[in-house]
Write a protein that holds these residues in place. Structure first.
Motif, mmCIF file in Angstrom:
data_model
loop_
_atom_site.group_PDB
_atom_site.id
_atom_site.type_symbol
_atom_site.label_atom_id
_atom_site.label_comp_id
_atom_site.label_asym_id
_atom_site.label_seq_id
_atom_site.Cartn_x
_atom_site.Cartn_y
_atom_site.Cartn_z
ATOM 1 N N GLU A 71 -6.568 -5.656 -2.664
ATOM 2 C CA GLU A 71 -7.415 -5.340 -3.818
ATOM 3 C C GLU A 71 -8.892 -5.472 -3.466
ATOM 4 O OE1 GLU A 71 -6.115 -7.948 -6.952
ATOM 5 O OE2 GLU A 71 -4.249 -6.827 -7.261
ATOM 6 N N ILE A 87 0.813 -1.223 0.000
ATOM 7 C CA ILE A 87 0.000 0.000 0.000
ATOM 8 C C ILE A 87 0.844 1.270 0.000
ATOM 9 C CG2 ILE A 87 -1.983 -1.140 1.063
ATOM 10 C CD1 ILE A 87 -1.222 0.193 3.715
ATOM 11 N N TYR A 140 -10.244 -5.262 -0.468
ATOM 12 C CA TYR A 140 -10.604 -4.207 0.476
ATOM 13 C C TYR A 140 -10.804 -2.879 -0.236
ATOM 14 C CZ TYR A 140 -10.707 -1.375 4.672
ATOM 15 O OH TYR A 140 -11.087 -0.500 5.651
ATOM 16 N N ARG A 141 -9.956 -2.591 -1.193
ATOM 17 C CA ARG A 141 -10.089 -1.340 -1.950
ATOM 18 C C ARG A 141 -11.385 -1.298 -2.741
ATOM 19 N NH1 ARG A 141 -3.745 -0.825 -3.644
ATOM 20 N NH2 ARG A 141 -3.142 0.472 -1.877
#
Length: 103
Positions: free
Chosen positions: A97, A48, A99-100
């Motif tokens: 990915e 991140i 979570y985003r």
């Protein structure tokens, strides 16, 4: 201090296999990757783009803890022919990915 780790999809596969087709009463379920909490934090930080800062201390509080903890999962992997596990690096990438996408 390293601990075994796995992606939840591998754990779910094994648990469902045990519940539906298991021949034994007891199985160890876990991962094949070994990583420390610091190593895990650094993987996430790298993914991140955040620097991980760990306090410099000589007393980690874990003098009696084993350096590595890894379960023997050969019984469950052999019985259900589970050979391929998601690599910890790939697992972190997929988790971030996912979570985003939801935030």
């Amino acid at each position: 201090l390293n601990r075994s780790s796995d992606l939840i999809s591998d754990t779910v596969y094994l648990l469902l296999s045990i519940m539906l087709y298991g021949k034994e009463i007891l199985y160890n379920v876990g991962g094949v990757s070994e990583i420390s909490i610091r190593g895990l934090a650094e993987l996430v930080g790298n993914e991140i783009g955040v620097e991980v800062v760990v306090p410099n201390t000589s007393d980690n509080g874990f003098t009696a803890a084993p350096q590595t903890v890894k379960m023997d999962i050969s019984k469950v992997t052999n019985e259900f022919n589970k050979k391929n596990f998601v690599d910890i690096n790939e697992g972190i990438k997929r988790t971030i990915e996912w979570y985003r996408q939801i935030i």
